[in-house]
Write an enzyme that holds these catalytic residues in place. Structure first.
Site, mmCIF file in Angstrom:
data_model
loop_
_atom_site.group_PDB
_atom_site.id
_atom_site.type_symbol
_atom_site.label_atom_id
_atom_site.label_comp_id
_atom_site.label_asym_id
_atom_site.label_seq_id
_atom_site.Cartn_x
_atom_site.Cartn_y
_atom_site.Cartn_z
ATOM 1 N N GLY A 1 2.698 -8.610 8.070
ATOM 2 C CA GLY A 1 2.779 -8.571 9.190
ATOM 3 C C GLY A 1 1.374 -9.621 10.185
ATOM 4 O O GLY A 1 2.198 -10.510 10.847
ATOM 5 N N TRP B 1 -6.285 11.459 12.278
ATOM 6 C CA TRP B 1 -6.043 10.246 11.322
ATOM 7 C C TRP B 1 -5.115 10.694 10.647
ATOM 8 O O TRP B 1 -5.104 9.514 9.513
ATOM 9 C CB TRP B 1 -6.567 9.401 11.136
ATOM 10 C CG TRP B 1 -5.678 7.618 11.191
ATOM 11 C CD1 TRP B 1 -5.514 6.760 9.992
ATOM 12 C CD2 TRP B 1 -5.840 6.970 12.347
ATOM 13 N NE1 TRP B 1 -5.235 5.581 11.489
ATOM 14 C CE2 TRP B 1 -5.225 5.776 11.692
ATOM 15 C CE3 TRP B 1 -5.851 7.001 13.732
ATOM 16 C CZ2 TRP B 1 -4.865 4.640 13.005
ATOM 17 C CZ3 TRP B 1 -5.122 5.950 14.580
ATOM 18 C CH2 TRP B 1 -5.786 5.533 14.568
ATOM 19 N N ASP C 1 4.339 -0.989 15.824
ATOM 20 C CA ASP C 1 5.602 -1.046 14.583
ATOM 21 C C ASP C 1 5.757 0.097 14.335
ATOM 22 O O ASP C 1 6.171 1.226 15.597
ATOM 23 C CB ASP C 1 4.519 -1.005 13.406
ATOM 24 C CG ASP C 1 3.811 -2.611 13.033
ATOM 25 O OD1 ASP C 1 3.707 -3.387 13.751
ATOM 26 O OD2 ASP C 1 3.299 -2.772 12.206
ATOM 27 N N ASP D 1 2.666 -5.029 19.485
ATOM 28 C CA ASP D 1 2.671 -4.933 18.039
ATOM 29 C C ASP D 1 2.793 -2.865 18.091
ATOM 30 O O ASP D 1 2.153 -2.509 17.663
ATOM 31 C CB ASP D 1 0.600 -5.070 17.661
ATOM 32 C CG ASP D 1 0.888 -4.540 16.220
ATOM 33 O OD1 ASP D 1 1.449 -4.422 15.513
ATOM 34 O OD2 ASP D 1 -0.787 -3.964 16.015
ATOM 35 N N THR E 1 0.578 -1.498 -0.305
ATOM 36 C CA THR E 1 -0.078 0.549 0.070
ATOM 37 C C THR E 1 0.632 1.197 0.220
ATOM 38 O O THR E 1 0.250 2.088 -0.165
ATOM 39 C CB THR E 1 -0.885 -0.065 1.051
ATOM 40 O OG1 THR E 1 -0.272 -0.338 2.026
ATOM 41 C CG2 THR E 1 -1.667 -1.425 1.251
#
Length: 568
Positions: A198, A479, A310, A308, A181
């Site tokens: 992942g 976001w 990342d 998680d 993406t």
């Protein structure tokens, strides 16, 4: 013989495509020097991050704290899609290039009229194998060619004059959970891409491609095998094969050092006790040589990664003073709640400070080792494959800051980031791998709300200290990406549809405009014949909206579009 004929056909198609490019395209080629200077040349936007350094800062100042009250829409164009529009456009010679998950577009940047739109052919069953979003974060461009990735894990070269495909190469099998993406990166004459997936028991990697032919030049796996350095950081020898460490956000690049900096994501499964050890190179930054994929150095932010957290989000390159010394720094507001400053020449940790209100998984970072100082909660998570009860962990699985990129303003010396302040109820369970299904080994029992009710903040952060100079509290986290300018304006967007501008020095809201759908796009600014423009995409369908159970987030209308603004 059949293989030979197939090779001839591919060579013939490539030759025809490149001949068509030279005959049809009136587009001036973008040189490596232009990419290198992208952050300094406001007439165009040629790279993801508005420059190799990913500062997302513009020297333009026609739109400033005084004039922004006169900012108005110039045009709006529907992308004819209800999918997420978390993309960053490129602008070159008056043409804007945008990617969605199912199309590539060229738009007249001044009028908003579509010059061409070419659909992406996708498998009918693709939606059944995607984890965390159906979108495309943007293209790359060099030497008169446009490059993009696709959600079925392919890489494409496109003629920007008409949108026709020059070549298309397969990076991985989407049915195994792989997808793409992100925007590609062009560095040192090589096209570089990462991979998503992942949560599906995949093995992360970064690949280098030949710009002209699409031939794979090298692959750098991001989980260490048994015969490689770091291979002993896994409990069993084959766990790395499904070990995660996806590379789903575009890296940054220092041309002087000729190093690409690329972040890696969560371990697979999330259950750290099942994986055992540090699980290299999950949740790390890899400094790699773009021509070969060789690792020059690495730094692991969250060894073993139970949560998680990342580390794929933007790795910003900034020349700043650290303890009074001019430093070629790499800075990151990590998902784990700590703001890191590294020496980007060698990976040495210089600073690591908490930048959000609540962090309880670690009490700090050991500056001698670079490792987190685990609390009792994390000690249990690392050692217990199956926990009896949920525990409250801060930050949540969404992190103290998610993928949405921050901006660094060289004038103020501050990083402007959309941060979060809520936790989650965490419990490890025994993981079971099934192809095409999530492979977590963790049960999410719900969310732990902050005491003040504000899940998010737009924060102005000192990278060296981690301290916040000012903040704007929001019940629903932003976001969108953040952009700052020499006009001392900070732009970002809300999931409730407002495109917003703040004063970079004090956080005062200067302006807003309702776009009609949630904003998860990445704002850019550019100029044409002395006039400054600002562009952002609107259209939200996020994993946060789907899983965050946020009572303050209304049901926003779907529908992706592009908005461009200028002073009236």
């Amino acid at each position: 013989m059949a293989l030979f004929r197939s090779g001839l056909r591919r060579a013939s198609l490539l030759a025809s495509a490149w001949l068509g490019l030279t005959l049809v395209a009136p587009i001036q080629a973008q040189t490596a020097a232009q990419l290198r200077d992208d952050a300094k040349t406001p007439g165009d936007v040629l790279t993801y991050g508005m420059g190799y350094n990913h500062q997302r800062f513009s020297p333009l100042k026609q739109i400033n704290t005084g004039s922004i009250k006169n900012l108005v829409p110039v045009w709006n164009l529907s992308l004819d899609s209800s999918a997420n529009a978390s993309t960053q456009p490129l602008v070159h010679e008056g043409v804007m290039y945008i990617t969605s998950h199912n199309a590539t577009l060229a738009i007249d940047a001044l009028s908003g009229r579509t010059k061409w739109k070419v659909p992406i052919e996708l498998p009918a069953d693709i939606n059944g194998f995607l984890c965390c979003g159906i979108h495309s974060r943007g293209p790359a461009m060099v030497d008169g060619v446009l490059y993009r990735t696709t959600i079925d894990a392919h890489v494409m070269a496109i003629n920007p004059a008409d949108g026709k495909t020059i070549w298309k190469s397969k990076a991985a099998d989407y049915k195994l959970g792989y997808s793409m993406t992100h925007a590609p990166l062009v560095a040192s004459g090589v096209l570089i891409t990462g991979i998503s997936g992942g949560e599906y028991g995949t093995r992360g990697f970064i690949k280098g491609w030949d710009l002209k032919t699409g031939k794979e030049l090298w692959t750098r796996f991001t989980t260490a095998g048994p015969t490689e350095a770091g291979g002993d950081s896994w409990r069993e020898k084959d766990l790395h094969l499904k070990g995660g460490a996806p590379t789903w956000i575009t890296g940054s690049y220092d041309p002087d050092l000729d190093l690409v900096y690329w972040g890696t994501g969560n371990g697979g499964p999330w259950n750290a006790a099942f994986r055992g050890g540090d699980s290299l190179y999950v949740c790390s930054v890899l400094a790699i040589r773009p021509k070969t994929g060789e690792i020059a150095w690495f730094f692991q932010f969250s060894p073993g990664d139970p949560y998680d957290y990342d580390s794929v989000n933007e790795l910003v390159l900034a020349d700043i003073k650290v303890d009074g010394k001019p430093t070629k720094a790499l800075i990151q507001a990590n998902r784990n709640g700590f703001f890191y400053v590294l020496d980007r020449t060698n990976g040495k940790l210089l600073k690591a400070n908490q930048f959000v209100k609540q962090v309880n998984w670690a009490s700090g970072i050991d500056m001698k080792t670079g490792r987190p100082i685990d609390t009792e909660i994390t000690k249990m998570a690392r050692s217990t494959v199956e926990m009896k009860d949920h525990v409250d962990v801060f930050p949540s699985v969404f992190g103290a800051k998610n993928w949405q990129p921050m901006s660094f303003h060289p004038g103020t010396g501050l990083a402007y980031a959309n941060t979060m302040n809520f936790g989650w109820k965490y419990k490890t369970v025994k993981p079971e791998y099934k192809q095409g299904a999530w492979y977590l080994g963790v049960d999410i029992g719900g969310w732990v709300e902050p005491k003040d009710g504000n899940r998010g903040y737009l924060s102005a952060i000192d990278p060296v200290t981690g301290k916040t100079k000012w903040e704007v509290a929001t019940k629903v986290p932003f976001w969108s990406g953040v952009m700052s300018t020499a006009g001392n304006v900070v732009f970002t967007g809300a999931q409730t549809g407002e495109f917003l501008a703040y004063d970079a020095t004090n956080g005062k809201k200067l302006w807003q405009f309702q776009t009609g759908s949630g904003i998860t796009g990445l704002p850019i600014t550019w100029e044409h014949k002395g006039k400054q423009y600002v562009t952002v995409t609107s259209g939200a369908a996020t994993v946060y909206a789907a899983l965050g159970a946020d009572p303050n987030l209304p049901q926003m209308p779907a529908g992706s579009s592009v908005w461009t603004f200028a002073l009236k």
